[in-house]
Structures are given as C-alpha cells and as structure tokens.
Design a protein around this motif. Sequence first.
Motif, PDB file in Angstrom:
ATOM      1  N   PHE A   1       1.065  -0.943  -0.198  1.00 43.43           N
ATOM      2  CA  PHE A   1       0.532  -0.321   0.060  1.00 43.43           C
ATOM      3  C   PHE A   1       0.790   1.683  -0.524  1.00 43.43           C
ATOM      4  CE2 PHE A   1      -2.466   3.204   1.843  1.00 43.43           C
ATOM      5  CZ  PHE A   1      -3.700   3.170   1.567  1.00 43.43           C
ATOM      6  N   CYS A   2       2.004   1.498   0.927  1.00 45.92           N
ATOM      7  CA  CYS A   2       2.634   3.144   0.976  1.00 45.92           C
ATOM      8  C   CYS A   2       3.041   2.416  -0.639  1.00 45.92           C
ATOM      9  CB  CYS A   2       3.651   2.730   2.417  1.00 45.92           C
ATOM     10  SG  CYS A   2       2.438   2.473   3.827  1.00 45.92           S
ATOM     11  N   ALA A   3       4.027   1.681   0.087  1.00 46.91           N
ATOM     12  CA  ALA A   3       5.095   1.760  -1.687  1.00 46.91           C
ATOM     13  C   ALA A   3       4.440   2.374  -3.403  1.00 46.91           C
ATOM     14  CB  ALA A   3       5.753   0.249  -2.250  1.00 46.91           C
ATOM     15  N   LYS A   4       3.164   1.587  -3.200  1.00 46.38           N
ATOM     16  CA  LYS A   4       2.153   1.819  -4.720  1.00 46.38           C
ATOM     17  C   LYS A   4       2.186   3.868  -4.386  1.00 46.38           C
ATOM     18  CE  LYS A   4      -0.041  -2.442  -6.373  1.00 46.38           C
ATOM     19  NZ  LYS A   4       1.309  -3.478  -5.717  1.00 46.38           N
TER      20      LYS A   4
ATOM     21  N   GLU B   1       2.167   6.509  -6.827  1.00 47.23           N
ATOM     22  CA  GLU B   1       1.513   6.480  -7.575  1.00 47.23           C
ATOM     23  C   GLU B   1       1.126   8.795  -7.126  1.00 47.23           C
ATOM     24  OE1 GLU B   1      -1.670   4.263  -8.260  1.00 47.23           O
ATOM     25  OE2 GLU B   1      -0.547   2.562  -8.247  1.00 47.23           O
ATOM     26  N   GLU B   2       0.909   8.553  -5.933  1.00 49.06           N
ATOM     27  CA  GLU B   2       0.585  10.270  -5.452  1.00 49.06           C
ATOM     28  C   GLU B   2       1.706  10.906  -4.902  1.00 49.06           C
ATOM     29  OE1 GLU B   2      -2.436  11.431  -5.591  1.00 49.06           O
ATOM     30  OE2 GLU B   2      -3.335   8.968  -6.711  1.00 49.06           O
ATOM     31  N   SER B   3       2.891  10.404  -4.856  1.00 50.21           N
ATOM     32  CA  SER B   3       4.650  11.615  -3.985  1.00 50.21           C
ATOM     33  C   SER B   3       3.605  11.298  -2.009  1.00 50.21           C
ATOM     34  CB  SER B   3       4.300  12.397  -4.548  1.00 50.21           C
ATOM     35  OG  SER B   3       4.574  12.173  -5.834  1.00 50.21           O
TER      36      SER B   3
ATOM     37  N   ASN C   1      -0.949  21.157   3.705  1.00 51.76           N
ATOM     38  CA  ASN C   1      -1.215  19.875   3.075  1.00 51.76           C
ATOM     39  C   ASN C   1      -0.822  18.412   3.622  1.00 51.76           C
ATOM     40  OD1 ASN C   1       1.472  21.545   1.733  1.00 51.76           O
ATOM     41  ND2 ASN C   1       2.618  21.323   3.583  1.00 51.76           N
ATOM     42  N   LEU C   2      -2.231  18.909   4.820  1.00 52.35           N
ATOM     43  CA  LEU C   2      -2.482  18.160   5.166  1.00 52.35           C
ATOM     44  C   LEU C   2      -3.728  18.076   4.501  1.00 52.35           C
ATOM     45  CD1 LEU C   2      -2.938  15.742   7.518  1.00 52.35           C
ATOM     46  CD2 LEU C   2      -3.845  17.554   8.647  1.00 52.35           C
ATOM     47  N   VAL C   3      -4.758  18.291   4.015  1.00 54.88           N
ATOM     48  CA  VAL C   3      -5.529  18.306   3.533  1.00 54.88           C
ATOM     49  C   VAL C   3      -5.043  17.763   1.822  1.00 54.88           C
ATOM     50  CG1 VAL C   3      -7.562  19.677   2.299  1.00 54.88           C
ATOM     51  CG2 VAL C   3      -7.093  20.279   4.449  1.00 54.88           C
ATOM     52  N   GLU C   4      -4.491  18.785   1.354  1.00 60.68           N
ATOM     53  CA  GLU C   4      -3.835  17.707   0.242  1.00 60.68           C
ATOM     54  C   GLU C   4      -3.416  16.354   0.135  1.00 60.68           C
ATOM     55  OE1 GLU C   4      -2.838  17.537  -3.336  1.00 60.68           O
ATOM     56  OE2 GLU C   4      -3.952  18.611  -3.137  1.00 60.68           O
ATOM     57  N   GLY C   5      -2.868  16.096   1.432  1.00 57.37           N
ATOM     58  CA  GLY C   5      -2.300  14.839   1.373  1.00 57.37           C
ATOM     59  C   GLY C   5      -3.221  13.698   1.215  1.00 57.37           C
ATOM     60  N   LEU C   6      -4.615  13.769   2.126  1.00 55.39           N
ATOM     61  CA  LEU C   6      -5.516  13.135   2.304  1.00 55.39           C
ATOM     62  C   LEU C   6      -6.592  12.611   1.035  1.00 55.39           C
ATOM     63  CD1 LEU C   6      -6.812  14.234   6.141  1.00 55.39           C
ATOM     64  CD2 LEU C   6      -5.674  11.880   5.193  1.00 55.39           C
ATOM     65  N   SER C   7      -6.984  14.038   0.446  1.00 60.10           N
ATOM     66  CA  SER C   7      -7.247  14.203  -0.476  1.00 60.10           C
ATOM     67  C   SER C   7      -6.947  13.232  -1.985  1.00 60.10           C
ATOM     68  CB  SER C   7      -7.059  15.587  -1.529  1.00 60.10           C
ATOM     69  OG  SER C   7      -8.008  15.851  -2.626  1.00 60.10           O
ATOM     70  N   ARG C   8      -5.714  13.115  -1.900  1.00 57.95           N
ATOM     71  CA  ARG C   8      -4.079  12.007  -2.690  1.00 57.95           C
ATOM     72  C   ARG C   8      -4.488  10.521  -2.172  1.00 57.95           C
ATOM     73  NH1 ARG C   8       1.192  15.032  -3.784  1.00 57.95           N
ATOM     74  NH2 ARG C   8       0.561  16.910  -5.210  1.00 57.95           N
ATOM     75  N   ILE C   9      -4.907  10.178  -0.710  1.00 59.05           N
ATOM     76  CA  ILE C   9      -4.908   8.877  -0.028  1.00 59.05           C
ATOM     77  C   ILE C   9      -6.348   8.930  -0.527  1.00 59.05           C
ATOM     78  CG2 ILE C   9      -5.210   7.405   1.587  1.00 59.05           C
ATOM     79  CD1 ILE C   9      -2.810   9.620   2.931  1.00 59.05           C
ATOM     80  N   LYS C  10      -7.376   9.521  -0.735  1.00 61.11           N
ATOM     81  CA  LYS C  10      -8.683   8.947  -0.719  1.00 61.11           C
ATOM     82  C   LYS C  10      -8.891   8.474  -2.759  1.00 61.11           C
ATOM     83  CE  LYS C  10     -13.325  10.734  -1.364  1.00 61.11           C
ATOM     84  NZ  LYS C  10     -14.481  11.937  -0.336  1.00 61.11           N
TER      85      LYS C  10
ATOM     86  N   PHE D   1      -6.686   7.695  -4.232  1.00 56.53           N
ATOM     87  CA  PHE D   1      -5.125   6.168  -3.830  1.00 56.53           C
ATOM     88  C   PHE D   1      -5.994   5.368  -3.551  1.00 56.53           C
ATOM     89  CE2 PHE D   1      -3.001   2.996  -2.087  1.00 56.53           C
ATOM     90  CZ  PHE D   1      -2.083   2.829  -3.350  1.00 56.53           C
ATOM     91  N   CYS D   2      -7.009   5.420  -3.026  1.00 55.45           N
ATOM     92  CA  CYS D   2      -8.066   4.409  -2.242  1.00 55.45           C
ATOM     93  C   CYS D   2      -9.195   4.003  -2.954  1.00 55.45           C
ATOM     94  CB  CYS D   2      -8.387   4.433  -1.503  1.00 55.45           C
ATOM     95  SG  CYS D   2      -7.413   4.741   0.258  1.00 55.45           S
ATOM     96  N   LEU D   3     -10.006   5.299  -3.913  1.00 54.81           N
ATOM     97  CA  LEU D   3     -11.013   4.819  -5.269  1.00 54.81           C
ATOM     98  C   LEU D   3     -10.629   4.319  -6.124  1.00 54.81           C
ATOM     99  CD1 LEU D   3     -13.188   8.140  -4.423  1.00 54.81           C
ATOM    100  CD2 LEU D   3     -13.213   6.069  -3.390  1.00 54.81           C
ATOM    101  N   ARG D   4      -9.427   4.422  -6.764  1.00 53.77           N
ATOM    102  CA  ARG D   4      -8.771   3.705  -7.567  1.00 53.77           C
ATOM    103  C   ARG D   4      -9.012   2.035  -7.517  1.00 53.77           C
ATOM    104  NH1 ARG D   4      -5.226   7.348  -8.319  1.00 53.77           N
ATOM    105  NH2 ARG D   4      -3.491   6.540  -7.275  1.00 53.77           N
ATOM    106  N   TYR D   5      -8.534   1.963  -6.072  1.00 58.19           N
ATOM    107  CA  TYR D   5      -7.826   0.815  -6.283  1.00 58.19           C
ATOM    108  C   TYR D   5      -8.939  -0.381  -5.390  1.00 58.19           C
ATOM    109  CZ  TYR D   5      -2.930   0.369  -7.373  1.00 58.19           C
ATOM    110  OH  TYR D   5      -1.794   0.566  -7.571  1.00 58.19           O
ATOM    111  N   ALA D   6     -10.086   1.062  -4.952  1.00 55.51           N
ATOM    112  CA  ALA D   6     -11.086   0.254  -4.856  1.00 55.51           C
ATOM    113  C   ALA D   6     -12.192  -0.737  -5.195  1.00 55.51           C
ATOM    114  CB  ALA D   6     -12.238   1.285  -3.821  1.00 55.51           C
ATOM    115  N   LYS D   7     -12.679  -2.158  -4.558  1.00 55.32           N
ATOM    116  CA  LYS D   7     -13.177  -3.501  -5.676  1.00 55.32           C
ATOM    117  C   LYS D   7     -14.359  -2.376  -6.130  1.00 55.32           C
ATOM    118  CE  LYS D   7     -11.372  -7.139  -3.115  1.00 55.32           C
ATOM    119  NZ  LYS D   7     -11.477  -8.065  -1.942  1.00 55.32           N
ATOM    120  N   MET D   8     -15.484  -2.766  -6.455  1.00 56.36           N
ATOM    121  CA  MET D   8     -16.164  -2.369  -7.585  1.00 56.36           C
ATOM    122  C   MET D   8     -17.492  -3.142  -7.194  1.00 56.36           C
ATOM    123  SD  MET D   8     -16.140   0.635  -9.281  1.00 56.36           S
ATOM    124  CE  MET D   8     -17.332   0.093 -10.537  1.00 56.36           C
ATOM    125  N   PRO D   9     -18.635  -2.701  -6.783  1.00 55.52           N
ATOM    126  CA  PRO D   9     -19.445  -3.955  -6.142  1.00 55.52           C
ATOM    127  C   PRO D   9     -20.065  -4.252  -6.951  1.00 55.52           C
ATOM    128  CG  PRO D   9     -20.099  -1.444  -6.324  1.00 55.52           C
ATOM    129  CD  PRO D   9     -18.904  -1.451  -5.940  1.00 55.52           C
TER     130      PRO D   9
END
Length: 325
Positions: free
Chosen positions: A272-275, A279-281, A306-315, A317-325
């Motif tokens: 997770f951390c490596a990707k 992908e999101e720096s 920077n905190l808001v931007e970082g969390l936006s990038r994490i979000k 990233f997670c949406l990109r790898y989310a399983k589709m229902p």
Amino acid sequence: MSLFIPLFALVLEENVFLTIGGTQAIDIILPALARSDANILLPRPGYPQYDSRASCCLLEVRHFDLLPERGWEVDLDSLESQADENTVAMVLINPSNPCGNVFTYQHLKRVAEIARKLGIFVISDEVYAHVTYGSNPFVPMGVFSSIVPVITIGSLSKRWLVPGWRTGWIATCDPHGIFQKTGVVKSIISYLEITTDPPTFLQAAIPEILGKTKDDFLSKNLNILRETANIFYDLCKEIPCLTCPHKPEGAMCVMVEINFSQIKDIVDDMDFCAKLAEEESVLLLPGVTVGLKNWLRISFAVDTSNLVEGLSRIKAFCLRYAKMP
C-alpha cells in the motif's frame, strides 16, 4: 538542589541524567538492564527503537497488545501473560507514538499495580509529555512511583519544537530506593560515563527553556495540533478502506487500519505505502514497522493545506483500488 522537570514536579538533581535526546536515553537504559536470559515487555504497536536496541544487547523482546477498540489501552491480560521470572521491565509510551492516545489516571494506576504484582518496574517514555489536546490530561507515570519504581524518558524536541537540539533526560522516580539497591542507577551512570553528552551551551539553556517559556507559545502549538487532528479525523472518515478507530488526543501521529476486503491489487501495508508513494507522492509509514501489520502510521503535524492535499491524494488512491460492488 533540584531541577524542574515538567513531567512530575520537582526531581532531585542526582536523579536526573542528561542525554542526547530520547534515543540515547533508550540506548543507555536497555543495556543497563541486560543480563543472561532477561526479557523486556514492549507495547504493540510501539516505537521501533526499543526493539532494535533490545536485540543489540541480547534482551529478549516480548510484546503486549494495545487495544484500538478501547482507545489503545494496554491489554492487561496480554501484559500479565507475557511476564515471567526473567522479565526485568515494561515500556509504556504516553502520550503514545504511534497511536496518538493519552492514558487516563485510572488506567495508569492499574498498570502500575500489575507491574508491582509482576515484580518489574516501568520505563515510561514521556517525550510527548503535555502534548495533549483531547479530553484526557497528561498524567506522568512518576505519580505512581510509590506503587512501582519508574524510569522516565523526557525530551525537549516535541513540546518545545526543537528536534535538532537532541536534548533529553533520564529521570528515576523511586522513593523506596530500589534502583540504588539493585544497581540500576550505577549501571546507567557507567554507560553515561563512556558516552558523549549534550553540548554544554544547550545544557545551559535548559533552565531558561523549562522555566521561562511563555504559556501562549505552548497553548498555540496545542491549538494547531488540535486543529490538524480534527481535520485528519474528519477527512479520514471519507476515505474508503481506511478506518481510524480512535481520534488522536496527544502526540503528533495516529494509527489507521486498512480494510483489505474493500480494495484490490494490494497485498499488505508495505505494498500500500509503496504504491501510494509512487503514484501519489505521499509517504506513510507501514504499520508493520511499528508492530502492527496492515495498519498505517500517519503524522498530521504538517501545515493544514498540505494535510488536506495529502488526504485528498490518499482518497483518490483508495478509490482507484476500490473493489467495484
């Protein structure tokens, strides 16, 4: 003569030993305790310097659990189950790095009582002392030294925001003189005598820093941390596959669980951390490095934008790898 340590009121000068930051304090205390077949109890998750230093001085490490569903309290049953006749001490980190919790008076007293029952003493890592901004006030473990002997580790770097100064201390809180009788103090002094000391000009500055820092400087810093902790906790709720079980109340970091049932193509926290970095720096610490696999340690001690931007990038990233229902 006495030196004011804001960890637990007045401490006699002969019970305080200056170190090059909290890290050197760890590097001195653990070898001072090492002997054949000895073991030490460390929290999981915890601060990895303790594991590393213990392995170098042949202290067997045993871990007791912290309970996320109970605000990262010590699992007292786990603590008792790990101890035996060769256990020399337990480590408690309060406020907690990496969990961001602050232990209550009642819980610390219970830990002290169990440590006495087990016949061990407590190493209380309090480098984040008074860096609290939630409902639980900071309580120094030295308050319970009449129950169990306590060695406290302190540092200037966190509360006073001077990490590069590398100035810390070891303080023994032991009204019954057990550390003297068992040779622990003598061992600490022996190790200090063969190591370097903090620069003398920094030592000279300590009384001024501890005694004359204005309250508004400290309260301003706590207000900033309170704001960033609130921002982090609220925005983390919007990120799929991540769960923060306990809103941070102290220190500058927090533990977040990865829900792998909701994501695909990621095998563990390292992956997770490596990707995420590629992908999101965005750089996060895999939970396995602090003893809790498939969790993340996240610091929120950054500028709010920077905190808001970082969390936006994490979000994203997670949406990109989310399983589709």
